[in-house]
Design an enzyme around this catalytic site. Structure first.
Site, PDB file in Angstrom:
ATOM      1  N   HIS A  14      24.329  -4.668   4.367  1.00  0.00           N
ATOM      2  CA  HIS A  14      23.283  -4.603   5.384  1.00  0.00           C
ATOM      3  C   HIS A  14      22.250  -3.602   4.654  1.00  0.00           C
ATOM      4  CE1 HIS A  14      22.529  -3.443   9.832  1.00  0.00           C
ATOM      5  NE2 HIS A  14      21.354  -2.953   8.910  1.00  0.00           N
ATOM      6  N   HIS A  16      17.706  -2.519   4.611  1.00  0.00           N
ATOM      7  CA  HIS A  16      16.358  -2.949   4.908  1.00  0.00           C
ATOM      8  C   HIS A  16      15.399  -2.917   3.753  1.00  0.00           C
ATOM      9  CE1 HIS A  16      17.379  -3.089   9.274  1.00  0.00           C
ATOM     10  NE2 HIS A  16      18.171  -2.267   8.717  1.00  0.00           N
ATOM     11  N   LEU A  17      14.948  -4.156   3.247  1.00  0.00           N
ATOM     12  CA  LEU A  17      14.037  -3.902   1.900  1.00  0.00           C
ATOM     13  C   LEU A  17      12.450  -3.650   2.148  1.00  0.00           C
ATOM     14  CD1 LEU A  17      16.043  -6.195  -0.620  1.00  0.00           C
ATOM     15  CD2 LEU A  17      15.970  -3.855  -0.354  1.00  0.00           C
ATOM     16  N   LYS A 100      20.874 -12.396  12.598  1.00  0.00           N
ATOM     17  CA  LYS A 100      20.918 -11.030  13.152  1.00  0.00           C
ATOM     18  C   LYS A 100      20.448 -10.846  14.533  1.00  0.00           C
ATOM     19  CE  LYS A 100      21.290  -6.544  12.831  1.00  0.00           C
ATOM     20  NZ  LYS A 100      20.588  -5.708  12.176  1.00  0.00           N
ATOM     21  N   HIS A 137      23.798  -6.032  16.111  1.00  0.00           N
ATOM     22  CA  HIS A 137      23.166  -4.636  16.299  1.00  0.00           C
ATOM     23  C   HIS A 137      23.957  -4.171  17.571  1.00  0.00           C
ATOM     24  CE1 HIS A 137      20.696  -0.848  16.052  1.00  0.00           C
ATOM     25  NE2 HIS A 137      20.982  -1.032  17.296  1.00  0.00           N
ATOM     26  N   HIS A 175      27.016  -1.752  11.162  1.00  0.00           N
ATOM     27  CA  HIS A 175      27.203  -0.330  11.427  1.00  0.00           C
ATOM     28  C   HIS A 175      27.669   0.443  12.455  1.00  0.00           C
ATOM     29  CE1 HIS A 175      23.748  -1.371  13.840  1.00  0.00           C
ATOM     30  NE2 HIS A 175      23.017  -1.575  12.752  1.00  0.00           N
ATOM     31  N   ASP A 248      22.976   0.006   5.368  1.00  0.00           N
ATOM     32  CA  ASP A 248      21.780   0.159   6.416  1.00  0.00           C
ATOM     33  C   ASP A 248      20.641   1.066   5.782  1.00  0.00           C
ATOM     34  OD1 ASP A 248      20.417  -0.434   8.875  1.00  0.00           O
ATOM     35  OD2 ASP A 248      21.333   1.049   9.954  1.00  0.00           O
TER      36      ASP A 248
HETATM   37  O1  DOR Z   1      18.116   3.706  12.017  1.00  0.00           O
HETATM   38  C1  DOR Z   1      17.771   2.217  11.799  1.00  0.00           C
HETATM   39  N1  DOR Z   1      16.804   2.009  11.179  1.00  0.00           N
HETATM   40  N2  DOR Z   1      18.491   1.394  12.537  1.00  0.00           N
HETATM   41  C2  DOR Z   1      18.462   0.279  12.774  1.00  0.00           C
HETATM   42  O2  DOR Z   1      18.916  -0.511  13.213  1.00  0.00           O
HETATM   43  C3  DOR Z   1      17.039  -0.223  12.084  1.00  0.00           C
HETATM   44  C4  DOR Z   1      16.590   0.665  10.817  1.00  0.00           C
HETATM   45  C5  DOR Z   1      15.259   0.369  10.601  1.00  0.00           C
HETATM   46  O3  DOR Z   1      14.835  -0.967  10.202  1.00  0.00           O
HETATM   47  O4  DOR Z   1      14.568   1.364  10.246  1.00  0.00           O
HETATM   48 ZN    ZN Z   2      19.917  -2.005   9.788  1.00  0.00          ZN
END
Ligand code: DOR
Ligand code: ZN
Length: 345
Positions: A14, A16-17, A100, A137, A175, A248
């Site tokens: 998991h 986020h790039l 997702k 989520h 998460h 995450d």
């Molecule tokens: O804290 C978070 N940041 N939770 C998420 O579900 C998305 C993520 C984000 O993309 O910044």
């Molecule tokens: Zn996430």
């Protein structure tokens, strides 16, 4: 006392790039620690078609250090109007590894998310049929539900019914942050699993709120009471194949965190394995770190385990206060701390 452990190369299920400059800044951190990662699709605009997924993967690959063999696994952002045929086409071609679910407006860039699970039942039935993983989520977004209760209420209102109606759907409860979620996953069938982040193993809401508000510890789902943190530590270190590593990691430039309405997300990629190793060590479970980090995820995703190994040693690792990125800076998880474990290069 164990001072050095070698495990199979881990994956992050998991991450986020982001895209463009921010992606270029953060990709090397994930690629240094992990062989593969499930890449979340909440870009602007979101990744919803196989063509967008293929193009996004190519942009990530172009941002990798020259000697890296890191492999991004791209996910499809589910919308109310998603077409089961297109999702199947994306899965079968390898463009999408999973789908997702963001409940609409649950978190960062989720405005295009699903407004009612009933709207996507056709897609979910198809995914169940073709064995495509569904990454959730798991929070309700109803204004009348307290932010600290949104995961538990999601289990009650949505998750329980979903796994009952689609008993063979392969579900990752992403998460997880509560004892309720850990118990739900543990008691569900073998096709239901969960990822657990470093922050939810390290901190409870007191760390975020007592003695001053710490915006860099704000993420969604929000960190909960201590009893939940302890339940998650137990689940992660239990050896159960249902729980695996998913950081995450969610970079937001410092000025968007330190403001009157700060973004949700913790940037934990740079020291992720050090952070998890500390937890497993404290729980007397270093012998189970490999299953959590390197074996359970591939088994769930039906992918081969990685060749090669990484080594962690008991040695102080100083975490910087900030890391330059995209013309600004990121504050990493554990900023300013010294962690007891070090990932050996
Ligand atoms: O804290 C978070 N940041 N939770 C998420 O579900 C998305 C993520 C984000 O993309 O910044
Ligand atoms: Zn996430």
């Amino acid at each position: 006392m164990t001072d050095r452990i070698t495990i199979r190369r881990p994956d992050d299920w998991h991450v986020h790039l982001r895209d463009e400059e921010m992606m270029a800044a953060v990709v090397p951190f994930t690629a240094r620690q992990f062989r593969r990662a499930i890449v979340m699709p909440n870009l602007k605009p979101p990744v919803t078609t196989p063509e967008q997924a293929v193009a996004y993967k190519a942009r990530i690959m172009a941002a990798l250090p020259a000697d890296s063999d890191f492999e991004p696994l791209i996910t499809c952002y589910l919308t109310d109007s998603a077409d089961p045929d297109e999702i199947e086409r994306g899965f079968k071609s390898g463009a999408f590894t999973a789908v997702k679910l963001y409940p609409a407006n649950a978190t960062t860039n989720s405005a295009h998310g699903v407004t009612d699970i009933a709207n996507v039942m056709g897609v979910l039935e198809r995914m169940q049929k073709i064995g495509m993983p569904f990454l959730i989520h798991g929070e309700v977004t109803d204004h009348d539900v307290d932010v600290f209760d949104r995961e538990a209420v999601f289990i009650e209102r949505t998750m329980t019914k979903l796994v009952r109606d689609l008993p063979d759907l392969r579900v990752v409860f992403e998460h997880i942050t509560t004892k309720d979620a850990a118990e739900f996953v543990e008691s569900a069938g073998p096709n239901v699993a969960a990822t657990i982040t470093p922050q939810h193993l390290h901190i409870s809401r007191n760390a975020m709120l007592v003695g001053g508000i710490r915006p860099h510890l704000y993420c969604l789902p929000i960190v909960k009471r201590e009893e939940h943190r302890l339940a998650l530590r137990k689940a992660a270190t239990s050896g159960s194949p249902k729980f695996f590593l998913g950081t995450d990691t969610a970079p937001h430039a410092i000025e968007t965190k330190e403001t009157s309405c700060g973004c949700a997300g913790i940037f934990n990629a740079p020291y992720a394995m050090e952070s998890y190793a500390q937890v497993f060590d404290e729980e007397g479970a270093l012998d189970r770190l490999e299953a959590f980090a390197s074996l359970n995820g591939p088994a769930f995703y039906r992918l081969p385990v990685n060749e090669g190994t990484i080594t962690l040693e008991r040695a102080p690792t100083a975490v910087p206060d900030t890391i330059p990125a995209a013309g600004s800076a990121l504050v990493p998880f554990h900023a300013g701390e010294t962690l007891p474990w070090r990932l050996v290069d």
